[in-house]
Enzyme design. Sequence first.
Site, PDB file in Angstrom:
ATOM      1  N   MET A   1      11.249  45.635  69.053  1.00  0.00           N
ATOM      2  CA  MET A   1      11.868  44.972  67.905  1.00  0.00           C
ATOM      3  C   MET A   1      13.347  45.333  67.853  1.00  0.00           C
ATOM      4  O   MET A   1      13.731  46.473  68.084  1.00  0.00           O
ATOM      5  CB  MET A   1      11.187  45.421  66.609  1.00  0.00           C
ATOM      6  CG  MET A   1       9.711  45.105  66.528  1.00  0.00           C
ATOM      7  SD  MET A   1       9.339  43.375  66.253  1.00  0.00           S
ATOM      8  CE  MET A   1       9.946  43.132  64.604  1.00  0.00           C
TER       9      MET A   1
ATOM     10  N   GLU B  74       8.855  34.593  71.363  1.00  0.00           N
ATOM     11  CA  GLU B  74       7.643  35.192  70.783  1.00  0.00           C
ATOM     12  C   GLU B  74       6.418  34.887  71.635  1.00  0.00           C
ATOM     13  O   GLU B  74       5.334  34.571  71.146  1.00  0.00           O
ATOM     14  CB  GLU B  74       7.435  34.706  69.336  1.00  0.00           C
ATOM     15  CG  GLU B  74       8.588  35.023  68.400  1.00  0.00           C
ATOM     16  CD  GLU B  74       8.801  36.511  68.130  1.00  0.00           C
ATOM     17  OE1 GLU B  74       7.963  37.320  68.566  1.00  0.00           O
ATOM     18  OE2 GLU B  74       9.809  36.856  67.497  1.00  0.00           O
TER      19      GLU B  74
ATOM     20  N   CYS C  61      11.491  55.503  69.955  1.00  0.00           N
ATOM     21  CA  CYS C  61      11.004  56.092  71.197  1.00  0.00           C
ATOM     22  C   CYS C  61       9.604  56.661  70.930  1.00  0.00           C
ATOM     23  O   CYS C  61       9.221  56.876  69.767  1.00  0.00           O
ATOM     24  CB  CYS C  61      11.954  57.187  71.698  1.00  0.00           C
ATOM     25  SG  CYS C  61      11.957  58.688  70.715  1.00  0.00           S
TER      26      CYS C  61
END
Length: 201
Positions: free
Chosen positions: A11, A87, A181
């Site tokens: 994202m 998407e 992360c």
Amino acid sequence: MAKLYFKYGAMGSSKTAQALITKYNYEENGLKVWLIKPSADTRDGAQILRSRIGLEAKVDVICPDCDVYRLFADTHRDCCHVIIVDECQFLTPAQIDQLRAIVNDCNVPVICFGLRTDFQTRLFPGSLRLMEVADTIQEIKTICDCGAKATVNARIDRDGHIVTEGSQVLLGGNDSYIAMCHKCYINGIREHKKIKLHGRN
């Protein structure tokens, strides 16, 4: 020879912006683009594709039961130089196979942009199939708030905590998700940390 491309990122990695820039670059050279997205993505309206930085374009919407190959053959075979998909993780595995067949049979490149994994770090069905059959797989990189490479799409609840259970599909942007992360993701779960989303005050 045309290829099937899978360009994935967490994202906030500007996947949609890159899809729209790619569309612009093709069209600037006089080539025709078929821009599509799955019907699951309704955040910007049914037939609009919009990036966080303000780029937008009209897009054709693909429902889960749509045969993409047949739709292409019926409406775009003679007027399309490239297919761009945003998407793509929300496409069905069968639809990924249909895009693969378009590349093989019609020599039209297909460039898919999307997420690789969900908020639980599991592959979406469409992304899994792309990992299996794409000719070229490329990561679009972004960073965690700690500065390390972000690989996880962490879903955050209203209290600011990482969600670990629920439906795979929950539409949202900076108001619901943050790229992290793996180390920060795991530490956030273990320590029940409150995460500040970029889209919330």
